[in-house]
Design an enzyme around this catalytic site. Structure first.
Site, short mmCIF file in Angstrom:
data_model
loop_
_atom_site.label_atom_id
_atom_site.label_comp_id
_atom_site.label_asym_id
_atom_site.label_seq_id
_atom_site.Cartn_x
_atom_site.Cartn_y
_atom_site.Cartn_z
N ARG A 45 -38.26 18.64 27.39
CA ARG A 45 -38.39 18.75 28.58
C ARG A 45 -39.05 17.78 29.28
O ARG A 45 -39.90 17.01 28.75
CB ARG A 45 -39.00 20.08 28.90
CG ARG A 45 -38.90 20.47 30.41
CD ARG A 45 -37.39 20.90 30.82
NE ARG A 45 -37.38 22.36 30.38
CZ ARG A 45 -36.56 22.61 29.33
NH1 ARG A 45 -35.69 21.78 28.99
NH2 ARG A 45 -36.40 23.93 29.16
N SER B 13 -24.18 -4.48 73.29
CA SER B 13 -25.53 -4.87 73.20
C SER B 13 -26.12 -4.32 74.64
O SER B 13 -25.39 -4.30 75.80
CB SER B 13 -25.68 -6.42 73.46
OG SER B 13 -26.84 -6.88 73.79
#
Length: 468
Positions: free
Chosen positions: A318, A279
């Protein structure tokens, strides 16, 4: 302009991104796959007499990445909407009259892009399998080492019954075993040739279309098919789901590590090195950073996986937009899975385990973790429901008076006139492990029966050798 540079900066990928999967799905890897497919097509057509052997050789020699003007390719792709027209013209520009008109002969854009994608997916699955093997091997070692390390089993985040740490790891090892099996079974459905022309009929390939397709598949080491999949994207959806669920398996480990490394529990921890998980303000902190990364990676993969049914909606012959979803989602899912596995390997190979704390935590709630064991012992004589009620009352008394179950159970049994049914010595955690040790043996045996992965085609450079 490198195409990938237009994407936003991702802190998650920058810190945890798996380099192998990122390499497999890079812009240059896409280009190499397209070129490899164009080379294979020309070689197959030359062998079958559709074009001359000399023309085929010339095309194969020209279709290399060193001739590609990337800036021009991506500029053309943005205008056309797809990259293959521009790529074919760059290849053709390297050739004299004659062979310049035989590049991409009979093919359509999606034939090239899908076949190249299949190459990438094949390499991706090999790499994922290798990572799964490394992850599972580390878990198997831990499971065997801790087959008899007793700890509280937990359900609904509360202590339930005793188990062993090896047994808890073995259930995850079983999941990894199934994932490796799924990858092996899915590969023929995913790494598949696509060579059927504009509308899926192969008309432009001519009367030898089947032979051309079979030979291209052979040259690219892809699985063959006689059914077009231009708009049948179930194989890609399966690949994406596999990536998401593999990441989910890693998150299972990560969440357990986060929970078990809580100060109040303190049983399992990630690897330690100076300032790992530190930290900026609290000097004591050692945050489970690999686990946190995995949870983020898995959560992102789960969200992206929600698009997979959408890519299967492509209609007629497609797609009209569904294909573009894949372009973003499929590579992302592969990278997320590979990244989650990379971090999971870090955890599994460097996990720190406090077996003494596990043993101490069995008594954390006044020994109530043994309640079921005592109930089962009494059930023979009293019946399960009556035994349940008696132990329930003893557990409630232990909790409300801050005493231990080993003291309140004889007391409640005596009040109920059942004290004689209790053994002289109450069952201990070591006596109530059921199949825990056997579960470890079975899980490790099943894992070790899987074939060993020997990765091939895991770098972009390897694609340049395909058909050359």
């Amino acid at each position: 302009m490198e195409a990938a540079s237009s994407g936003p900066f991702s802190m998650l990928m920058h810190l945890a991104g798996d380099p192998t999967q990122i390499d497999i799905f890079s812009a240059d890897s896409c280009i190499e796959g397209w070129l490899a497919t164009e080379r294979a097509l020309a070689i197959a057509q030359g062998e079958l007499g559709i074009i001359t052997v000399d023309d085929a050789r010339a095309i194969a020699a020209a279709a290399t990445i060193d001739i590609v003007d990337r800036d021009e390719l991506w500029k053309s792709s943005k205008n056309v909407g797809y990259p293959i027209l521009g790529l074919v013209r760059q290849i053709s520009a390297q050739l004299p009259a004659g062979p310049d008109g035989r590049v991409h002969y009979g093919a359509t854009t999606q034939d090239i892009m899908d076949s190249a994608l299949a190459l990438q997916l094949s390499r991706s699955m090999i790499a994922l399998d290798a990572q799964l093997q490394q992850f599972g091997d580390a878990l198997a070692v831990l499971a065997q080492e801790h087959a008899t390390t007793v700890m509280p089993g937990r359900t609904h985040a509360q202590q339930a019954v005793p188990t062993t740490f090896g047994a808890t790891l073995s259930t995850l090892l079983g999941q990894l075993t199934r994932h490796r099996t799924r990858l092996a079974e899915a590969r023929p459905r995913v790494a598949m040739i696509s060579m059927f022309g504009a509308g899926g009929t192969s008309a432009a390939y001519g009367p030898q279309s089947v032979a051309v397709r079979h030979r291209v598949a052979e040259l690219l080491e892809l699985h063959d098919t006689d059914t077009p999949w231009h708009v049948e994207r179930d194989g890609l959806a399966e690949f994406g789901w596999l990536c998401a669920t593999i990441a989910g398996a890693c998150a299972k480990l990560a969440r357990n590590v986060v929970d078990l490394s809580r100060t109040e529990i303190g049983e399992v921890f990630e690897p330690y090195s100076s300032h790992r998980g530190a930290s900026s303000t609290m000097p004591q902190k050692v945050n489970p950073i690999s686990s946190e990364a995995i949870i983020g990676l898995s959560g992102t993969a789960a969200a992206l996986a929600s698009t997979l049914p959408r890519i299967q909606e492509a209609g007629h012959e497609r797609s009209a937009g569904e294909w573009q979803i894949e372009w973003h989602v499929i590579p992302q899912l592969a990278v997320l899975a590979g990244s989650a596995l990379s971090e999971a390997i870090v955890i599994a190979e460097g996990m720190r385990i406090d077996a003494d704390r596990m043993r101490e935590n069995l008594d954390l709630d006044g020994g109530l973790v043994m309640a079921e064991a005592h109930m089962i012992h009494l059930a023979d004589a009293m019946g399960r429901e009556h035994a349940h009620d008696l132990v329930y009352e003893a557990a409630a008394r232990a909790r409300s008076t801050r005493r231990v179950l080993a003291d309140t159970l004889p007391e409640v049994a005596r009040e109920a006139g059942k004290e004689s049914l209790l053994p002289e010595k109450l069952t201990t955690a070591d006596d109530y492990l059921g199949e825990a040790v056997g579960i470890v043996s079975n899980a490790v045996r099943s894992w070790q029966q899987l074939p060993v992965t020997r990765p091939t085609l895991t770098r972009i450079d390897d694609l340049a050798q395909v058909t050359s």
